[in-house]
Design a protein around this motif. Structure first.
Motif, mmCIF file in Angstrom:
data_model
loop_
_atom_site.group_PDB
_atom_site.id
_atom_site.type_symbol
_atom_site.label_atom_id
_atom_site.label_comp_id
_atom_site.label_asym_id
_atom_site.label_seq_id
_atom_site.Cartn_x
_atom_site.Cartn_y
_atom_site.Cartn_z
ATOM 1 N N GLN A 8 0.826 -1.212 0.000
ATOM 2 C CA GLN A 8 0.000 0.000 0.000
ATOM 3 C C GLN A 8 0.857 1.257 0.000
ATOM 4 O O GLN A 8 0.519 2.243 -0.652
ATOM 5 C CB GLN A 8 -0.935 0.011 1.214
ATOM 6 N N ALA A 9 1.968 1.236 0.706
ATOM 7 C CA ALA A 9 2.846 2.408 0.769
ATOM 8 C C ALA A 9 3.491 2.700 -0.578
ATOM 9 O O ALA A 9 3.813 3.853 -0.881
ATOM 10 C CB ALA A 9 3.923 2.196 1.833
ATOM 11 N N ALA A 10 3.686 1.674 -1.406
ATOM 12 C CA ALA A 10 4.290 1.872 -2.730
ATOM 13 C C ALA A 10 3.296 2.473 -3.720
ATOM 14 O O ALA A 10 3.707 3.112 -4.697
ATOM 15 C CB ALA A 10 4.829 0.549 -3.269
ATOM 16 N N GLU A 11 2.013 2.301 -3.481
ATOM 17 C CA GLU A 11 1.001 2.752 -4.439
ATOM 18 C C GLU A 11 1.010 4.261 -4.700
ATOM 19 O O GLU A 11 0.883 4.673 -5.856
ATOM 20 C CB GLU A 11 -0.388 2.270 -4.027
ATOM 21 N N PRO A 12 1.153 5.128 -3.692
ATOM 22 C CA PRO A 12 1.202 6.569 -3.995
ATOM 23 C C PRO A 12 2.387 6.961 -4.887
ATOM 24 O O PRO A 12 2.256 7.850 -5.726
ATOM 25 C CB PRO A 12 1.317 7.230 -2.622
ATOM 26 N N VAL A 13 3.522 6.286 -4.721
ATOM 27 C CA VAL A 13 4.679 6.585 -5.572
ATOM 28 C C VAL A 13 4.389 6.128 -7.000
ATOM 29 O O VAL A 13 4.654 6.847 -7.962
ATOM 30 C CB VAL A 13 5.962 5.921 -5.033
ATOM 31 N N LYS A 14 3.798 4.944 -7.142
ATOM 32 C CA LYS A 14 3.423 4.462 -8.475
ATOM 33 C C LYS A 14 2.403 5.405 -9.116
ATOM 34 O O LYS A 14 2.495 5.709 -10.310
ATOM 35 C CB LYS A 14 2.847 3.047 -8.393
ATOM 36 N N THR A 49 6.555 -1.638 -10.431
ATOM 37 C CA THR A 49 5.787 -0.700 -11.251
ATOM 38 C C THR A 49 5.693 -1.206 -12.693
ATOM 39 O O THR A 49 6.525 -1.991 -13.139
ATOM 40 C CB THR A 49 6.398 0.718 -11.233
ATOM 41 N N GLN A 50 4.692 -0.726 -13.400
ATOM 42 C CA GLN A 50 4.516 -1.070 -14.810
ATOM 43 C C GLN A 50 5.193 -0.052 -15.719
ATOM 44 O O GLN A 50 5.164 -0.189 -16.936
ATOM 45 C CB GLN A 50 3.018 -1.155 -15.149
ATOM 46 N N GLN A 51 5.812 0.978 -15.140
ATOM 47 C CA GLN A 51 6.500 2.015 -15.908
ATOM 48 C C GLN A 51 7.987 1.699 -16.007
ATOM 49 O O GLN A 51 8.625 1.338 -15.015
ATOM 50 C CB GLN A 51 6.312 3.386 -15.249
#
Length: 122
Positions: A8-14, A49-51
């Motif tokens: 969940q913490a990684a989601e805002p960066v993504k 990430t998908q980027q």
């Protein structure tokens, strides 16, 4: 380890990366980096990430949720991402052993030639 919390913490960066791409800033110009826990989250985010990102640079960090990654090379868009990992030999909070174990695991997940590990005595 709180796997759900880490993801969940990684989601805002993504989401921030996605927004920048939508705004016309190419993902291949976004480098993630951090120190200690920030470095650990940068690594996790870049590998999930998908980027397509051009690199990671991080200091005195460790590999979060490494057991959730395959034993062989990852199949994501950042499987060839360059990683600069630096670690203080006398780091009292994140022992050098954690950095050494992280770099060895990274070399199994991404192109080993793209993983640079530097130590510093100060």
């Amino acid at each position: 380890m709180d796997e759900t919390g880490i993801k969940q913490a990684a989601e805002p960066v993504k989401a921030l990366i996605e927004q920048e791409v939508k705004n016309g800033f190419p993902s291949n110009r976004i480098i993630l980096g951090g120190f200690s826990q920030g470095g650990a989250f940068s690594l996790h985010t870049a590998l999930t990430t998908q980027q397509k990102l051009p690199g990671i640079t991080a200091l005195s960090f460790w590999f979060l949720l490494q057991a959730s990654f395959s034993q062989g090379p990852i199949s994501g868009v950042n499987r060839d991402i360059p990683i600069l990992q630096c670690h203080g030999v006398l780091d009292p909070l994140v022992p050098l052993m954690f950095g050494s174990l992280t770099v060895e695991r990274l070399k199994a997940l991404v192109s080993p030639a793209n993983v640079t590990f530097k130590t510093y005595s100060c």
